[in-house]
Design an enzyme around this catalytic site. Structure first.
Site, mmCIF file in Angstrom:
data_model
loop_
_atom_site.group_PDB
_atom_site.id
_atom_site.type_symbol
_atom_site.label_atom_id
_atom_site.label_comp_id
_atom_site.label_asym_id
_atom_site.label_seq_id
_atom_site.Cartn_x
_atom_site.Cartn_y
_atom_site.Cartn_z
ATOM 1 N N SER A 76 27.580 -28.630 -47.919
ATOM 2 C CA SER A 76 26.793 -29.607 -47.155
ATOM 3 C C SER A 76 25.302 -29.605 -47.453
ATOM 4 C CB SER A 76 26.939 -29.315 -45.667
ATOM 5 O OG SER A 76 27.813 -30.207 -45.076
ATOM 6 N N LYS A 79 23.785 -32.566 -49.075
ATOM 7 C CA LYS A 79 23.554 -33.834 -48.366
ATOM 8 C C LYS A 79 22.063 -34.185 -48.291
ATOM 9 C CE LYS A 79 27.675 -33.163 -45.496
ATOM 10 N NZ LYS A 79 28.193 -32.661 -44.221
ATOM 11 N N TYR A 201 31.209 -37.525 -53.634
ATOM 12 C CA TYR A 201 30.856 -36.661 -52.501
ATOM 13 C C TYR A 201 31.467 -35.266 -52.681
ATOM 14 C CZ TYR A 201 31.001 -34.592 -47.868
ATOM 15 O OH TYR A 201 30.887 -33.700 -46.824
ATOM 16 N N TYR A 253 24.358 -28.530 -38.067
ATOM 17 C CA TYR A 253 25.570 -28.908 -37.332
ATOM 18 C C TYR A 253 25.236 -29.075 -35.845
ATOM 19 C CZ TYR A 253 27.730 -27.286 -41.696
ATOM 20 O OH TYR A 253 28.061 -27.097 -43.005
ATOM 21 N N VAL A 271 29.175 -24.928 -45.381
ATOM 22 C CA VAL A 271 30.305 -24.047 -45.101
ATOM 23 C C VAL A 271 30.503 -22.966 -46.175
ATOM 24 C CG1 VAL A 271 31.557 -25.693 -43.651
ATOM 25 C CG2 VAL A 271 31.979 -25.654 -46.117
#
Ligand code: GLU
Length: 324
Positions: A76, A79, A201, A253, A271
């Site tokens: 992540s 991103k 992605y 998160y 993660v």
């Protein structure tokens, strides 16, 4: 005279940064909480004892401790960077029509869109990240992937690769992400070719980095988009405030609020067990330790950053140095 004084200050700062990260590494090495991510089968194979901390300053100094060369997939944390590229490709007004900037308080993989606008809430949750990645320009899948890899090269200063086994593992098990892409296709938030968007992605999540790379990427954001080691502009300066704002409000998160309150610096976790934090105009921080808490943040990573922020006075709203 002034030069000598500055040099002295610099040496003090350097030795204290190294001392602090060495201390924290020793202190938290024995902490055995959390579990490594296992919803992507390949990720479950990682050694939970791996642990590294790295700080890169905006003047190009790097301090590191632990398993610093260990490669892992960025997950992540990617991103943040694809959001920057989408902003460069389309400008903030257009990107805002496709992806919002509101924190959700929900899990990163929640299948939700904003009721009224049908946009995903923000680019740091999966739905928003898939929509963001679908905006990356290119004449086909290969060109889009190459543009992403070139972008990572600018931030890190060397070539990066996609871990094919993690990519294919996630591609064959990423049903929630596929469901989100279909939902967004239904509402016109992403364009027709969702399989291509999902592949890109999953590929961006499977880019291999080490802890030092992450710290340099963070330092690049701290340094107005210029990589402090190579001097290369990785992202246009005008978008730094957009990127750091969503990191600050949405990057950790459904722990983002508590993180902003306690640690007080923009950050993003993944993660993989990585956390990357940015202290604007000062430094980038990276911690890698795979076991995660229930929200998906590295247990040791959170502890290290909380203590680093406290010991170095990094909270952006800390007023202890303010005038009486
Ligand atoms: N590739 C992961 C997913 O979409 C990224 C998750 C994460 O690091 O938060 O599930």
């Amino acid at each position: 005279m002034a030069d000598t004084a500055n040099q002295g200050d610099l040496e003090t700062v350097s030795s204290s940064l190294l001392t602090v990260i060495n201390d924290l590494h020793t202190k938290y090495k024995s902490l055995q909480e959390g579990i490594v991510a296992n919803y992507i089968p390949e990720l479950a194979k990682v050694n939970p004892d791996l642990f590294s901390i790295c700080i890169a300053t905006v003047d190009g100094q790097v301090y590191e401790v632990g398993d610093i060369k260990q490669l892992f997939t960025i997950q992540s944390i990617s991103k943040v960077f694809s959001y920057g590229l989408a902003l460069e490709d389309h400008g903030r007004d257009y990107v805002l029509t496709r992806v919002g900037v509101e924190p959700t308080g929900d899990a990163f993989n929640a299948i939700i869109l904003d009721e009224r606008s049908k946009r995903p809430y923000n680019p740091m949750v999966n739905a928003g990240a898939i929509a963001t990645t679908s905006l990356i320009k290119g004449s086909g899948a290969t060109e889009r992937l190459n543009r992403l890899l070139d972008m990572f090269h600018r931030y890190i200063g060397h070539d990066v690769f996609v871990d094919i086994s993690v990519f294919t593992s996630e591609r064959s098990t990423g049903h929630r992400n596929r469901a989100m892409a279909h939902l967004m296709l239904n509402f016109g938030m992403i364009d027709q070719n969702i399989e291509e968007a999902l592949d890109l992605y999953f590929q961006q999540c499977a880019v291999m980095v080490n802890c030092r790379d992450l710290a340099i990427m963070a330092a690049t954001l701290a340094n107005g988009g210029i990589n402090p080691i190579t001097g290369e502009q990785a992202v246009e300066k005008t978008y730094i405030k957009d990127i750091l704002s969503v990191m600050y409000t949405c990057g950790m998160y459904n722990f983002a609020g508590e993180w902003a309150y306690k640690v007080g610096i923009p950050a993003k976790s993944g993660v993989c067990g990585g956390i990357m934090a940015v202290v604007p105009n000062k430094m980038g921080i990276a911690v890698f330790s795979p076991p995660l808490d229930i929200r998906g943040n590295s247990v040791r990573g959170v502890k290290v950053c909380e203590e680093l922020s406290q010991r170095l006075g990094l909270h952006l709203f800390d007023c202890s140095g303010c005038r009486e």
